[in-house]
Design an enzyme around this catalytic site. Structure first.
Site, PDB file in Angstrom:
ATOM      1  N   GLY A  73       0.831  -1.198   0.000  1.00  0.00           N
ATOM      2  CA  GLY A  73       0.000   0.000   0.000  1.00  0.00           C
ATOM      3  C   GLY A  73       0.859   1.238   0.000  1.00  0.00           C
ATOM      4  CG  HIS A 142      14.983  -2.750 -23.545  1.00  0.00           C
ATOM      5  ND1 HIS A 142      16.094  -2.014 -23.220  1.00  0.00           N
ATOM      6  CD2 HIS A 142      14.199  -1.942 -24.299  1.00  0.00           C
ATOM      7  CE1 HIS A 142      16.019  -0.807 -23.756  1.00  0.00           C
ATOM      8  NE2 HIS A 142      14.874  -0.726 -24.414  1.00  0.00           N
TER       9      HIS A 142
END
Length: 221
Positions: A73, A142
């Protein structure tokens, strides 16, 4: 099947329980024993068909079971780190859970205790650390690096070469430009477009994302 315990009984833990069911539907793997939660009011309850057995110390009684810490959270980005530090379990006790619908390339790696939910994509040479939570529909491209205890909320998308620091939280739907760094325990608001590096322990939000205020970080220990 291998016994499995989920630490926590809140929203993320409920999602992880469903993730475990999805894994087992594809290939029976885990014997989900139940949730562990240190809130006495939750113990003995049944959450979405899964029992809340006891407090987190139960992990020491079930040495045969693997464990996943299921707390997350933006208000407390260090919760998983605190629990892991208190339990001090060896890395091999932690399970790594990846939804069958996730697309994880052969050149990518995911650390112990991490959770990868449905429809996540990791394209090439993505590195995800330990106890990371990657929510549904996140795209990591990537050479992205997500350090230990970070949380990437649903629908966030990263260009290549992004680094997310330890315990950082990236909100739902955020977009992050290539090669940027989001510092440890930084918080990026939902829907933000990040075009600059975000320093450690700061809250940034907006389009483009800007500094809002210092982040409130509860200690990891």
């Amino acid at each position: 099947m291998t016994p499995l315990l989920l630490i926590g009984a809140g929203g993320l833990a409920r999602e992880v329980a469903q993730l475990v069911h999805a894994i087992n539907d594809a290939s029976p793997t885990w014997d989900l024993l139940g949730h562990l939660d240190d809130d006495p009011a939750k113990q003995g309850a049944v959450v979405d068909g899964v029992p809340v057995l006891a407090g987190s110390s139960e992990v020491f009684k079930r040495e045969d079971a693997r464990v996943v810490i299921c707390t997350a959270g933006p208000r407390d980005t260090a919760s998983r780190a605190r629990i892991a530090a208190r339990l001090a379990l060896p890395g091999e006790r932690y399970a790594t859970l990846v939804h069958p619908s996730a697309s994880v390339s052969r050149s990518s790696a995911i650390g112990p205790g991490s959770i990868v939910l449905a429809q996540v994509v990791m394209t090439a040479a993505v590195s995800v650390g330990a106890h990371v939570c990657v929510m549904p529909h996140v795209t990591l491209t990537h050479d992205d690096v997500v350090e230990d205890y970070a949380t990437i909320a649903s629908g966030a998308r990263f260009a290549g070469g992004v680094r997310v620091g330890r315990g950082a939280y990236v909100g739902a739907g955020a977009l992050v430009r290539e090669t940027l760094t989001i510092g440890p325990h930084a918080l990026v608001g939902m829907g933000s477009v990040v075009t600059k590096n975000v320093p450690a322990q700061e809250v940034w939000a907006g389009v483009p994302a800007k500094f809002i205020r210092p982040a409130t970080v509860i200690t990891e220990h």
